[in-house]
Write a protein that holds these residues in place. Structure first.
Motif, mmCIF file in Angstrom:
data_model
loop_
_atom_site.group_PDB
_atom_site.id
_atom_site.type_symbol
_atom_site.label_atom_id
_atom_site.label_comp_id
_atom_site.label_asym_id
_atom_site.label_seq_id
_atom_site.Cartn_x
_atom_site.Cartn_y
_atom_site.Cartn_z
ATOM 1 N N LYS A 141 0.826 -1.209 0.000
ATOM 2 C CA LYS A 141 0.000 0.000 0.000
ATOM 3 C C LYS A 141 0.856 1.253 0.000
ATOM 4 C CE LYS A 141 -4.416 -1.061 2.043
ATOM 5 N NZ LYS A 141 -5.298 -0.805 3.164
ATOM 6 N N SER A 142 1.966 1.240 0.724
ATOM 7 C CA SER A 142 2.822 2.425 0.787
ATOM 8 C C SER A 142 3.443 2.723 -0.577
ATOM 9 C CB SER A 142 3.903 2.256 1.844
ATOM 10 O OG SER A 142 4.753 1.171 1.506
ATOM 11 N N HIS A 143 3.758 1.681 -1.348
ATOM 12 C CA HIS A 143 4.309 1.890 -2.691
ATOM 13 C C HIS A 143 3.271 2.500 -3.621
ATOM 14 C CE1 HIS A 143 8.068 -0.071 -1.849
ATOM 15 N NE2 HIS A 143 7.438 -1.161 -1.387
ATOM 16 N N ILE A 144 2.025 2.067 -3.500
ATOM 17 C CA ILE A 144 0.954 2.610 -4.335
ATOM 18 C C ILE A 144 0.691 4.067 -3.978
ATOM 19 C CG2 ILE A 144 -1.501 2.425 -4.901
ATOM 20 C CD1 ILE A 144 -1.185 -0.603 -4.556
ATOM 21 N N VAL A 145 0.674 4.375 -2.679
ATOM 22 C CA VAL A 145 0.467 5.760 -2.238
ATOM 23 C C VAL A 145 1.623 6.632 -2.713
ATOM 24 C CG1 VAL A 145 0.311 7.249 -0.212
ATOM 25 C CG2 VAL A 145 -0.954 5.099 -0.275
ATOM 26 N N LEU A 146 2.841 6.127 -2.628
ATOM 27 C CA LEU A 146 4.006 6.874 -3.069
ATOM 28 C C LEU A 146 3.951 7.136 -4.574
ATOM 29 C CD1 LEU A 146 6.719 8.121 -2.355
ATOM 30 C CD2 LEU A 146 7.764 5.898 -2.776
ATOM 31 N N PHE A 157 1.285 7.204 -6.441
ATOM 32 C CA PHE A 157 0.157 8.096 -6.691
ATOM 33 C C PHE A 157 0.537 9.542 -6.385
ATOM 34 C CE2 PHE A 157 -3.871 10.118 -5.379
ATOM 35 C CZ PHE A 157 -4.545 9.995 -6.583
ATOM 36 N N SER A 158 1.253 9.780 -5.284
ATOM 37 C CA SER A 158 1.652 11.148 -4.926
ATOM 38 C C SER A 158 2.674 11.693 -5.922
ATOM 39 C CB SER A 158 2.190 11.195 -3.504
ATOM 40 O OG SER A 158 3.344 10.383 -3.395
ATOM 41 N N ILE A 159 3.576 10.848 -6.412
ATOM 42 C CA ILE A 159 4.536 11.293 -7.423
ATOM 43 C C ILE A 159 3.813 11.657 -8.719
ATOM 44 C CG2 ILE A 159 6.442 10.533 -8.904
ATOM 45 C CD1 ILE A 159 7.479 8.940 -6.502
ATOM 46 N N ALA A 160 2.806 10.871 -9.082
ATOM 47 C CA ALA A 160 2.038 11.155 -10.291
ATOM 48 C C ALA A 160 1.294 12.477 -10.159
ATOM 49 C CB ALA A 160 1.069 10.016 -10.577
ATOM 50 N N LEU A 161 0.736 12.747 -8.979
ATOM 51 C CA LEU A 161 0.030 14.012 -8.771
ATOM 52 C C LEU A 161 0.986 15.194 -8.838
ATOM 53 C CD1 LEU A 161 -2.605 13.346 -5.984
ATOM 54 C CD2 LEU A 161 -3.003 14.015 -8.338
#
Length: 72
Positions: A2-7, A9-13
């Protein structure tokens, strides 16, 4: 995981957001500007909207580093 997906996602934003750039407005000098180095003895100080102008010879001058400027 989950932390990799959140990371990711935040980089994409962050990559989608635009960065503000500094712009410089350049205006053409269509008016004639006269610079007077010293003011005469018979000037009057006039305030217009809180700004100081010097009045003599029928014109309003503003004080600058170069001298007194009038737009004709």
């Amino acid at each position: 995981m989950k932390s990799h997906i959140v990371l990711l996602f935040s980089i994409a934003l962050l990559s989608l957001s635009s960065c503000a750039t500094r712009t410089r407005v350049v205006t053409t000098n269509n008016s004639n500007v006269t610079v007077v180095k010293t003011r005469p003895a018979n000037y009057k100080i006039v305030r217009v909207k809180g700004k100081r102008y010097y009045f003599w010879n029928g014109n309003h001058y503003r004080k600058t580093r170069r001298g007194y400027v009038v737009r004709i």
